[in-house]
Design a protein around this motif. Structure first.
Motif, PDB file in Angstrom:
ATOM      1  N   ARG A 105      13.123  35.252   0.740  1.00  0.00           N
ATOM      2  CA  ARG A 105      12.651  36.199  -0.276  1.00  0.00           C
ATOM      3  C   ARG A 105      13.821  36.871  -0.975  1.00  0.00           C
ATOM      4  NH1 ARG A 105       7.360  37.664   1.538  1.00  0.00           N
ATOM      5  NH2 ARG A 105       6.324  35.641   1.448  1.00  0.00           N
ATOM      6  N   ALA A 106      14.808  37.296  -0.204  1.00  0.00           N
ATOM      7  CA  ALA A 106      15.961  37.982  -0.797  1.00  0.00           C
ATOM      8  C   ALA A 106      16.704  37.057  -1.767  1.00  0.00           C
ATOM      9  CB  ALA A 106      16.903  38.470   0.302  1.00  0.00           C
ATOM     10  N   VAL A 107      16.945  35.828  -1.359  1.00  0.00           N
ATOM     11  CA  VAL A 107      17.644  34.873  -2.224  1.00  0.00           C
ATOM     12  C   VAL A 107      16.792  34.549  -3.452  1.00  0.00           C
ATOM     13  CG1 VAL A 107      18.522  32.506  -2.367  1.00  0.00           C
ATOM     14  CG2 VAL A 107      19.017  33.888  -0.345  1.00  0.00           C
ATOM     15  N   GLY A 108      15.520  34.270  -3.239  1.00  0.00           N
ATOM     16  CA  GLY A 108      14.628  33.945  -4.353  1.00  0.00           C
ATOM     17  C   GLY A 108      14.502  35.076  -5.347  1.00  0.00           C
ATOM     18  N   ASN A 109      14.358  36.293  -4.855  1.00  0.00           N
ATOM     19  CA  ASN A 109      14.253  37.446  -5.753  1.00  0.00           C
ATOM     20  C   ASN A 109      15.539  37.649  -6.548  1.00  0.00           C
ATOM     21  OD1 ASN A 109      11.555  38.298  -5.360  1.00  0.00           O
ATOM     22  ND2 ASN A 109      12.113  39.190  -3.397  1.00  0.00           N
ATOM     23  N   ALA A 110      16.691  37.414  -5.913  1.00  0.00           N
ATOM     24  CA  ALA A 110      17.967  37.519  -6.631  1.00  0.00           C
ATOM     25  C   ALA A 110      18.042  36.469  -7.739  1.00  0.00           C
ATOM     26  CB  ALA A 110      19.133  37.360  -5.655  1.00  0.00           C
ATOM     27  N   LEU A 111      17.546  35.279  -7.476  1.00  0.00           N
ATOM     28  CA  LEU A 111      17.537  34.232  -8.504  1.00  0.00           C
ATOM     29  C   LEU A 111      16.576  34.578  -9.642  1.00  0.00           C
ATOM     30  CD1 LEU A 111      17.649  31.063  -6.226  1.00  0.00           C
ATOM     31  CD2 LEU A 111      19.482  31.910  -7.726  1.00  0.00           C
ATOM     32  N   ILE A 112      15.405  35.078  -9.300  1.00  0.00           N
ATOM     33  CA  ILE A 112      14.419  35.473 -10.324  1.00  0.00           C
ATOM     34  C   ILE A 112      15.016  36.536 -11.241  1.00  0.00           C
ATOM     35  CG2 ILE A 112      12.217  36.690 -10.690  1.00  0.00           C
ATOM     36  CD1 ILE A 112      11.609  33.912  -9.757  1.00  0.00           C
ATOM     37  N   GLU A 113      15.742  37.496 -10.668  1.00  0.00           N
ATOM     38  CA  GLU A 113      16.355  38.564 -11.459  1.00  0.00           C
ATOM     39  C   GLU A 113      17.392  38.036 -12.442  1.00  0.00           C
ATOM     40  OE1 GLU A 113      17.856  41.598  -8.853  1.00  0.00           O
ATOM     41  OE2 GLU A 113      15.898  41.866  -7.895  1.00  0.00           O
ATOM     42  N   ARG A 114      17.967  36.873 -12.155  1.00  0.00           N
ATOM     43  CA  ARG A 114      18.994  36.281 -13.029  1.00  0.00           C
ATOM     44  C   ARG A 114      18.395  35.534 -14.217  1.00  0.00           C
ATOM     45  NH1 ARG A 114      24.352  35.557 -10.329  1.00  0.00           N
ATOM     46  NH2 ARG A 114      24.673  34.212 -12.126  1.00  0.00           N
ATOM     47  N   LEU A 115      17.085  35.331 -14.238  1.00  0.00           N
ATOM     48  CA  LEU A 115      16.452  34.649 -15.369  1.00  0.00           C
ATOM     49  C   LEU A 115      16.577  35.505 -16.620  1.00  0.00           C
ATOM     50  CD1 LEU A 115      13.175  33.306 -13.706  1.00  0.00           C
ATOM     51  CD2 LEU A 115      15.212  31.988 -14.319  1.00  0.00           C
ATOM     52  N   SER A 116      16.839  34.864 -17.727  1.00  0.00           N
ATOM     53  CA  SER A 116      16.966  35.558 -19.005  1.00  0.00           C
ATOM     54  C   SER A 116      15.673  36.295 -19.340  1.00  0.00           C
ATOM     55  CB  SER A 116      17.281  34.534 -20.101  1.00  0.00           C
ATOM     56  OG  SER A 116      17.173  35.124 -21.363  1.00  0.00           O
TER      57      SER A 116
END
Length: 116
Positions: A41-52
């Motif tokens: 979840r932590a990794v996935g949420n960090a990736l989602i936050e990086r989406l334009s």
């Protein structure tokens, strides 16, 4: 004599885990998986936050979708888009389907995508 502290990379596919066993193991764990998936979840949420912020896809694919947690996140973020949840473990998909998120739930291997 080899040093057990030195990691050895697999040299052939026969040394990799059997994907059928991996799928079966994750299928069995589907009901309890979310309770122990903090790192994912932590990794996935960090990736989602990086989406334009301006990203507006018409379609997205959640590879290794598991229980569908991020499929639901993506569906909420991009409600106009069709989503595909793909996982090798049918048990994970059975767990995810009733909760929604994706438009389609596909059992398949990310190394050999069963998609057009």
């Amino acid at each position: 004599m080899s040093d057990p502290a030195v990691a050895v990379s697999p040299t052939s596919e026969s040394e990799l885990p059997d994907k059928r066993q991996v799928a079966a193991s994750f299928s069995r764990a589907a009901a309890s998986y979310d309770a122990v998936a903090e790192l994912q979840r932590a990794v996935g949420n960090a990736l989602i936050e990086r989406l334009s912020a301006g990203l507006c896809p018409t379609r997205w694919v959640d590879l290794g979708s598991g229980t569908g947690y991020f499929s639901r996140v993506l569906a909420n973020r991009f409600p106009q888009a069709d989503g595909v949840a793909l996982d090798i473990a049918e048990g994970m998909l059975r767990h995810a389907r009733p909760k929604g998120g994706a438009t389609s739930f596909v059992a398949g291997d990310a190394e050999r995508l069963p998609l057009r």
